[in-house]
Design an enzyme around this catalytic site. Structure first.
Site, PDB file in Angstrom:
ATOM      1  CB  SER A 113      32.613  -3.548  11.210  1.00  0.00           C
ATOM      2  OG  SER A 113      32.362  -2.500  10.286  1.00  0.00           O
ATOM      3  CE  LYS A 188      30.819  -4.955   7.123  1.00  0.00           C
ATOM      4  NZ  LYS A 188      31.048  -4.965   8.599  1.00  0.00           N
TER       5      LYS A 188
END
Length: 334
Positions: A113, A188
């Site tokens: 990701s 993230k």
């Protein structure tokens, strides 16, 4: 002549023939002197004996002092390495636990990701110290945070099938020497913070407070929004809006807008900021904040009330300043 000598010795007159007595007494004195010789000899012998004993004592003291000096030169007896090893290991584990709890912790990247910034298997070091001093995540930082609820509900944990290996991994991860495989943490990039308005439509770009972001870190071939448009969304206070750099392979804030918080992550769930890729060695790199988040107008969308209020306050204070100045001038003139 002899009488004078005798009288001088005794201090009293003596009868005739006393010279012979004096002679006899003189002769008698000889044996007495000889009688004193054995006593003198015995005394000498005793003296010699005492002298020998004192010499022996001095020799004993000298040998004792010599042995003490020899032992002092050798120094204290050192412990065996194997006896000290458990102590050293215990100290190392305690230090590692303290460092993990308050300073730095290692995390492993399990997914794609955050490509290409982070690859699967990378080990990153996360700064856990600054949040203790009240620092909050800022735009552009790469952060690790706990699952705020439901983000990893279907994500299986990766653990070894060998119980011994699994136990060793648990111990090492507990003290921070190895990333944990059973903790559900995510990594993230922070795109917006509490109070910001964020949105993205079509091919992008992502806008924060109306300012377009130039995002060179996005995975090649991806668009800023990719397949998920969103916004405008106002991020709640004490929360952050996060997105993965691989926009086409990241279930980030965009995909959890129907959950509590509207996709935002509470700041309390943030573990810390990832600041360096520590492993593998050929992947070593720092993780700085991209320049796009240094734009001057990025946070300029805040209400203009503070500047206006400041101007009004200045206007109200101006007459008071003038009065004080006039009073000072009058005092100087008087």
């Amino acid at each position: 002549m002899g009488d004078l000598v005798i009288g001088a010795r005794s201090g009293a007159g003596e009868p005739e023939g006393s010279g012979g007595r004096a002679a006899r007494s003189t002769e008698a004195a000889v044996p007495s002197a000889s009688a004193e010789d054995p006593a003198a000899q015995s005394a000498d012998e005793q003296g010699n004996g005492t002298g020998d004993a004192s010499d022996d004592t001095r020799e004993d003291k000298g040998s004792a002092e010599g042995s003490e000096e020899a032992s002092a030169e050798k120094g204290p007896k050192q412990r065996s390495f194997w006896k000290e090893l458990p102590i050293l290991v215990g100290i190392a584990l305690v230090l590692a636990l303290v460092i993990k709890t308050f300073f730095v912790q290692a995390f492993s990247i399990p997914s794609e990701s955050m490509q290409n910034t982070l690859q699967v298997g990378d080990r990153v070091l996360v700064d856990k110290l600054t949040p203790w001093f009240g620092a909050e995540p800022e735009r552009g930082e790469v952060v690790v945070f706990h699952d705020p609820g439901g983000w990893l509900a279907d994500e299986p944990t990766k653990q070894s099938s060998n119980s011994f290996v699994r136990g060793v991994q648990d111990v090492l991860s507990f003290v921070g020497l190895m990333p944990s495989d059973n903790e559900k943490d995510l990594i993230k990039r922070v795109i917006a913070v509490g109070g910001d308005t964020v949105e993205c439509h079509g091919d992008g770009p992502v806008k924060v407070n109306g300012v377009a972001l130039d995002e060179p870190y996005i995975y090649p071939g991806n668009t800023p929004c990719q397949v998920k448009d969103f916004g405008p969304v106002k991020v709640p206070e004490n929360s952050i809006w996060v997105m993965g750099d691989h926009r086409g392979n990241s279930l980030d804030s965009r995909f959890h807008m129907d959950q509590p918080g509207g996709g935002a992550v509470p700041v309390d769930e943030v573990i810390g900021r990832a600041f360096v890729v520590a492993w593998p060695v050929d992947r070593w790199a720092t993780l700085p904040v991209p320049e796009t988040f240094d734009q001057k107008g990025l946070a300029a969308a805040a209400p203009l009330v503070p500047p206006v209020a400041g101007a009004v306050g200045a206007v109200g204070v101006l007459p008071l300043v003038r009065r004080l100045r006039d009073r000072g001038d009058r005092r100087k003139q008087s």
